[in-house]
Design a protein around this motif. Structure first.
Motif, short mmCIF file in Angstrom:
data_model
loop_
_atom_site.label_atom_id
_atom_site.label_comp_id
_atom_site.label_asym_id
_atom_site.label_seq_id
_atom_site.Cartn_x
_atom_site.Cartn_y
_atom_site.Cartn_z
N PRO A 170 5.30 10.22 -0.83
CA PRO A 170 4.69 11.23 0.04
C PRO A 170 3.44 11.78 -0.64
N ASN A 171 2.59 12.40 0.14
CA ASN A 171 1.35 12.96 -0.42
C ASN A 171 1.65 14.29 -1.11
N VAL A 172 2.41 14.19 -2.21
CA VAL A 172 2.82 15.36 -3.00
C VAL A 172 2.35 15.09 -4.43
N PRO A 173 1.40 15.86 -4.95
CA PRO A 173 0.86 15.59 -6.28
C PRO A 173 1.91 15.42 -7.37
N LEU A 174 2.96 16.24 -7.33
CA LEU A 174 4.02 16.14 -8.34
C LEU A 174 4.69 14.77 -8.30
N PHE A 175 4.92 14.23 -7.11
CA PHE A 175 5.54 12.91 -6.98
C PHE A 175 4.61 11.82 -7.52
N VAL A 176 3.33 11.94 -7.20
CA VAL A 176 2.34 10.96 -7.68
C VAL A 176 2.30 10.96 -9.20
N ASP A 177 2.21 12.16 -9.79
CA ASP A 177 2.13 12.28 -11.25
C ASP A 177 3.39 11.75 -11.93
N THR A 178 4.54 12.03 -11.33
CA THR A 178 5.81 11.60 -11.92
C THR A 178 5.91 10.08 -11.96
N TRP A 179 5.59 9.41 -10.86
CA TRP A 179 5.71 7.95 -10.82
C TRP A 179 4.65 7.26 -11.66
N GLN A 180 3.48 7.88 -11.77
CA GLN A 180 2.47 7.33 -12.69
C GLN A 180 2.98 7.39 -14.12
N ALA A 181 3.59 8.50 -14.48
CA ALA A 181 4.14 8.65 -15.84
C ALA A 181 5.25 7.63 -16.12
N LEU A 182 5.92 7.21 -15.06
CA LEU A 182 7.01 6.23 -15.21
C LEU A 182 6.50 4.79 -15.23
N GLY A 183 5.20 4.61 -14.96
CA GLY A 183 4.61 3.27 -15.06
C GLY A 183 4.35 2.56 -13.75
N ALA A 184 4.72 3.19 -12.63
CA ALA A 184 4.47 2.57 -11.33
C ALA A 184 3.04 2.86 -10.87
N LYS A 185 2.67 2.27 -9.74
CA LYS A 185 1.38 2.54 -9.10
C LYS A 185 1.65 3.24 -7.77
N PRO A 186 1.81 4.58 -7.80
CA PRO A 186 2.16 5.31 -6.58
C PRO A 186 1.01 5.33 -5.57
N THR A 187 1.36 5.14 -4.31
CA THR A 187 0.38 5.13 -3.22
C THR A 187 0.82 6.10 -2.14
N PRO A 188 0.16 7.25 -2.02
CA PRO A 188 0.52 8.18 -0.93
C PRO A 188 0.28 7.52 0.42
N MET A 189 1.22 7.70 1.33
CA MET A 189 1.14 7.04 2.64
C MET A 189 2.04 7.78 3.62
N ALA A 190 1.64 7.86 4.88
CA ALA A 190 2.47 8.47 5.91
C ALA A 190 3.76 7.66 6.06
N PHE A 191 4.86 8.34 6.30
CA PHE A 191 6.15 7.66 6.41
C PHE A 191 6.14 6.63 7.53
N SER A 192 5.45 6.94 8.62
CA SER A 192 5.42 6.04 9.78
C SER A 192 4.78 4.69 9.46
N GLU A 193 4.03 4.61 8.36
CA GLU A 193 3.33 3.37 8.01
C GLU A 193 4.10 2.51 7.00
N VAL A 194 5.19 3.05 6.46
CA VAL A 194 5.84 2.41 5.32
C VAL A 194 6.47 1.06 5.67
N PHE A 195 7.20 0.97 6.78
CA PHE A 195 7.88 -0.28 7.11
C PHE A 195 6.89 -1.43 7.20
N THR A 196 5.80 -1.22 7.94
CA THR A 196 4.80 -2.28 8.11
C THR A 196 4.15 -2.64 6.78
N ALA A 197 3.88 -1.64 5.95
CA ALA A 197 3.26 -1.89 4.65
C ALA A 197 4.18 -2.72 3.75
N LEU A 198 5.48 -2.47 3.82
CA LEU A 198 6.45 -3.27 3.06
C LEU A 198 6.53 -4.68 3.63
N GLN A 199 6.53 -4.76 4.93
CA GLN A 199 6.62 -6.06 5.61
C GLN A 199 5.43 -6.95 5.27
#
Length: 322
Positions: A170-199
């Motif tokens: 979600p577009n929440v700075p704390l979430f972005v910072d947390t996942w970056q610290a864990l080594g992932a590449k976080p991408t803020p995105m609207a929930f409605s777009e997630v299924f298609t983006a995964l597909q």
């Protein structure tokens, strides 16, 4: 002739008297975002039944699921204006009461029991007091929310497994910072777009509670549910302070007692639903992966602490020390 006149008079008086007989002294407009089948709505219906019965109809509870009264923020604003009365809300309250941000801080809680101690103890009292003072809302019950889990197409057991993983957040700075610290590449995105983006392979993974993983059919585009439990949170049922205090004490007590019963009922439904969700996702072909949660929490901690202001930091430390 006399009998017909008498019958007409009786019928007429019944029709005229009916609205007065059924009219309630108080109406509670209870709007929330969940759908009719969600356990939150079922809990709201239980509250409605108890309040109307115990008050002998003096209180009429009207439930509006599916954002019929507007979004969560809209309903909060309506309660403050006096055009709605109750809703279900969580960390959005930090817009007025900064301590409410603790309701969704990654790895703040070790497990459900740890969270319960916080919510029902001095920490919860402190958060509720600020909500009452700064929002005009009174928390009368709380519900545990399903922990957020990470779904992916490869098993994730420790932070190093996240390297290079394109993860929707979600577009929440704390979430972005947390996942970056864990080594992932976080991408803020609207929930409605997630299924298609995964597909389409635009992203590799996403994180949400099991209820949303099921309802969004992510089992069709993701193979693994990695049990990160990275956000354990709760949500409040709130009522407008002015509305509650406008009622006589006996009706206030009925509302508060019914809220306690609603909370206990929802807790039972929640436990059953979490079990059902896991079974349903496994039947759909998803594999559940046990994760080294302690390693995740340790690596994320500096980023989490850096995001908190001084007031929030004190609460965070108090939670960790419980």
């Amino acid at each position: 002739m006399f009998k017909r006149l008498l019958a007409s008079a009786i019928l007429g008086s019944t029709v005229i008297a009916a609205p007065f007989a059924s009219a309630a002294d108080y109406t509670l407009k209870f709007g929330h975002l969940a759908n009719e089948d969600h356990i939150w709505n079922k809990a709201a219906e239980r509250f409605q039944q108890i309040v109307e019965k115990k008050s002998d109809g003096r209180i009429d509870v009207q439930i509006f699921p599916n954002e019929q009264l507007g979004s969560e923020m809209n309903v909060i604003n309506s309660i403050q204006l006096g055009t709605a009365d109750m809703t279900i809300t969580g960390e959005s309250l930090q817009n007025w009461a900064p301590k409410a941000a603790m309701m969704a801080v990654p790895y703040a809680f070790r497990d459900s029991e740890h969270m319960r101690k916080a919510v029902e103890g001095e920490i919860g009292d402190e958060i509720e007091a600020q909500i009452k003072a700064q929002t005009g809302l009174v928390p009368i019950a709380w519900f545990e929310r399903g922990p957020r889990e990470l779904t992916s197409n490869r098993p994730i057991k420790e932070p190093s497994d996240l390297n290079g993983l394109r993860l929707r957040v979600p577009n929440v700075p704390l979430f972005v910072d947390t996942w970056q610290a864990l080594g992932a590449k976080p991408t803020p995105m609207a929930f409605s777009e997630v299924f298609t983006a995964l597909q389409q392979g635009t992203i590799d993974a996403q994180e949400n509670p099991l209820s949303l993983i099921e309802s969004a059919s992510f089992d069709e585009v993701q193979d693994y549910v990695n049990m990160t439990d990275h956000v354990r949170s709760w949500i409040y049922v709130v009522i407008g302070k002015n509305k509650l205090e406008s009622m006589p004490e006996d009706l206030q007590k009925i509302v508060l007692d019914a809220a306690d019963k609603m909370q206990a009922y929802e807790e039972k439904l929640f436990a059953e639903d979490q079990k059902r969700l896991r079974e349903a996702l496994e039947e759909a072909g998803m594999e559940f992966v046990e994760v080294d949660q302690e390693a995740f929490a340790k690596q994320a901690k500096p980023a989490i602490e850096a995001s908190l202001n001084e007031e929030q930091q004190k609460l965070y430390e108090a939670i960790q020390n419980l």
